[in-house]
Design an enzyme around this catalytic site. Structure first.
Site: not given
Ligand code: COA
Length: 386
Positions: A83, A334
Site C-alpha cells: 500500500c 484506498h
C-alpha cells in the site's frame, strides 16, 4: 542535490468504477497532471501499483502506461511496496529530479480493485505469506489485533475506546463529504460506526477503508525550472522512508509503528523541522486504529494520546493539526497503489489554497505518510510553499 517542486496534479474519481480499466484510470490521472503542469513533454515516469497481476492479470506497467500515454520511448517503471507503492514511486521520482538525471518526471499511482478478483486474498499477499496469510490472517484481522493491543496497553474501558475509535471515521467522513472525488461522501455518526457490521473484532465496517478503483499523478521538476510554469512554488522539502518486520508478531511493540517513527525522523531531519512545524497531514488510515498509531509515531501526539485526538477535535479541519483533510483512506477511498500519490495531490491542493470547502487556513507546510502492510514499509514526505 537540486531542489524539486511539484508543478502539476491529476486525480480520478475514487470508487467502484466498473466502466474504467487499469490503463484508462492511469492515463486519465496522468493527462490531468500534464495539463495542470502545462508541460509539453515528460522525461521519465514511475508507476506505483501494488498488485495488478492478482487484480487484473496485468504486470509490466511501466511500459504499458508509457505506451498508452503516448510517451514511448521514455524510461518508465512500476514501483511496488504494497500500500506504500505510491509513496515509494514519489520518492524515486523526487530523487531522479534532485540528482539531475531528469528534468520533468511524472509519478503516478493506480489500482483497479473491482475486477471480480478476491480483494481480501489479493491484499493479503502483502503480509507474510508463510507465517500470516497461510494461517488465515487478513489485514482487517491484523489491524484488529493492533486495536485490541492498544486498548489493553493503555487500559482504556471498552465503551470509551469504541467511541474514540469511531470518532476517527466520523471525522474522516466529515472531510470526505467535502471532497468531490471521494468514494463515500456521506457524513456519519458514532452510532453509524458502532452499529455497522462486525468485520474483525473490534473493527466494524466503518472502521475499514474500502475496496477502491482510482489513480493519481503528479509532475515534478527542479524548483528553478518550476518558475517557468507557476507562481506558486511547492517544494518537496523532505523524503523519508523505512522498513520494519513484515510480520506483526515480530514487532517489539504491536502498537508502536517504528517504521513510521524512522521514516518521519529521516524526513524531519532532511527538512530541518519538527512535528510542531507541520500545518496539516495526510496519513495512512487504512483502519481507524492505524490513524491513531500513526499520529503518535509521527510525533503529533504522545503515546496513548492519539486515540483522543479526533474526539477532542484536535485533528479536525480547524484543529491544531488537521489530519486527513481529503477524507483519508476511510472516506476518500484506498486504491492501494494510488494512495501515496493521491496524498501528495491533496497536499498540493491545500498548499495552493484550492481545496475549497475543506481548505485548511494558513496551510504552508504539509506532511504525507504512506504505509505498506501492517507497518512493514513507510514513506514520509514534507511539502511546503516557498
Ligand atoms: N466503509 C463504509 N462502507 C463500506 C465499506 C467501508 N469500508 N466497504 C463497503 N461499504 C459499503 C458498500 O458501499 C455497500 O453499501 P450498499 O449496500 O449501500 O451498496 C456495503 O457496504 C457492502 O459492500 P461490500 O462491497 O459487499 O462490502 P464487503 O463486505 O465485501 O467489504 C470490507 C467490506 C470492510 C471487508 C472491505 O471494504 C475491505 O476489505 N476493506 C479493507 C481493505 C483493505 O484491507 N485494504 C488494505 C489495507 S492495509
Amino acid at each position: 542535490m537540486r531542489e524539486v517542486a511539484v508543478i502539476g496534479i491529476g486525480i480520478t474519481k475514487f470508487g467502484e468504477l466498473w466502466n474504467k480499466n487499469l490503463r484508462e484510470l492511469f492515463v486519465e490521472a496522468a493527462l490531468k497532471a500534464i495539463k495542470d503542469a502545462g508541460v509539453d513533454h515528460i522525461d521519465s515516469m514511475y508507476v506505483g501499483c501494488m498488485t495488478s497481476g492478482l487484480f487484473a492479470q496485468q504486470e509490466h506497467l511501466g511500459a504499458l502506461m508509457a505506451d498508452y500515454l503516448g510517451q514511448n520511448p521514455i524510461p518508465a517503471v512500476r514501483v511496488e511496496s504494497a500500500c506504500a507503492s505510491g509513496g515509494y514511486a514519489f520518492r524515486l521520482g523526487f530523487f531522479e529530479v534532485a540528482s539531475g538525471a531528469s528534468d520533468i518526471v511524472l509519478v503516478g499511482g493506480v489500482e483497479k480493485m473491482h475486477t471480480g478478483a478476491d480483494a481480501t486474498a489479493a491484499l493479503a499477499a502483502a503480509a507474510d505469506a508463510e507465517y500470516e496469510s497461510f494461517i488465515g490472517a487478513t489485514f482487517p484481522g491484523l489491524y484488529a489485533m493492533m486495536a485490541v493491543a492498544y486498548k489493553e496497553k493503555y487500559n482504556i474501558p471498552d465503551d470509551v475506546f469504541r467511541r474514540q475509535l469511531a470518532m476517527v471515521a466520523v471525522k474522516n467522513h466529515e472531510n470526505g463529504s467535502k471532497n468531490p472525488n471521494a468514494q463515500f461522501r456521506s457524513k456519519i455518526t458514532v452510532d453509524t460506526v458502532i452499529n455497522s457490521t462486525l468485520v474483525a473484532d473490534p473493527l466494524r465496517l466503518f472502521d475499514c477503508s474500502p475496496v477502491t478503483d482510482g489513480a493519481a499523478a503528479v509532475i515534478l521538476c527542479p524548483v528553478e525550472l518550476a518558475k517557468k510554469y507557476t507562481d506558486t512554488i511547492i517544494k518537496i522539502s523532505a523524503s523519508g522512508a523505512a522498513t520494519s518486520t513484515i510480520q506483526l508478531a515480530q514487532r517489539k511493540d504491536m502498537v508502536w509503528l517504528d517504521v513510521v517513527e524512522n521514516a518521519a525522523k529521516a524526513a524531519y531531519k532532511m527538512a530541518n523541522v519538527e512535528p510542531k512545524d507541520i500545518d496539516f497531514a495526510e496519513v495512512h488510515d487504512c483502519f481507524t486504529i492505524a490513524e491513531v498509531c500513526v499520529i503518535e509515531a509521527l510525533g503529533f501526539f504522545n503515546p496513548g494520546e492519539g486515540i483522543k485526538a479526533a474526539e477532542e477535535g484536535k485533528t479536525a479541519l480547524d484543529g491544531e493539526i488537521p489530519v486527513n483533510t481529503s477524507g483519508g483512506l476511510k472516506s476518500k477511498g484506498h486504491p492501494v497503489g494510488a494512495t501515496g500519490v493521491a496524498q501528495i495531490v491533496e497536499l498540493v491542493e491545500q498548499l495552493r489554497g484550492t481545496a475549497g470547502e475543506r481548505q485548511v487556513k494558513n496551510a504552508r507546510r504539509g506532511l504525507a505518510q504512506n504505509m505498506g502492510g501492517s507497518g512493514a514499509s513507510c514513506t514520509v514526505h514534507i511539502l511546503e510553499v516557498v
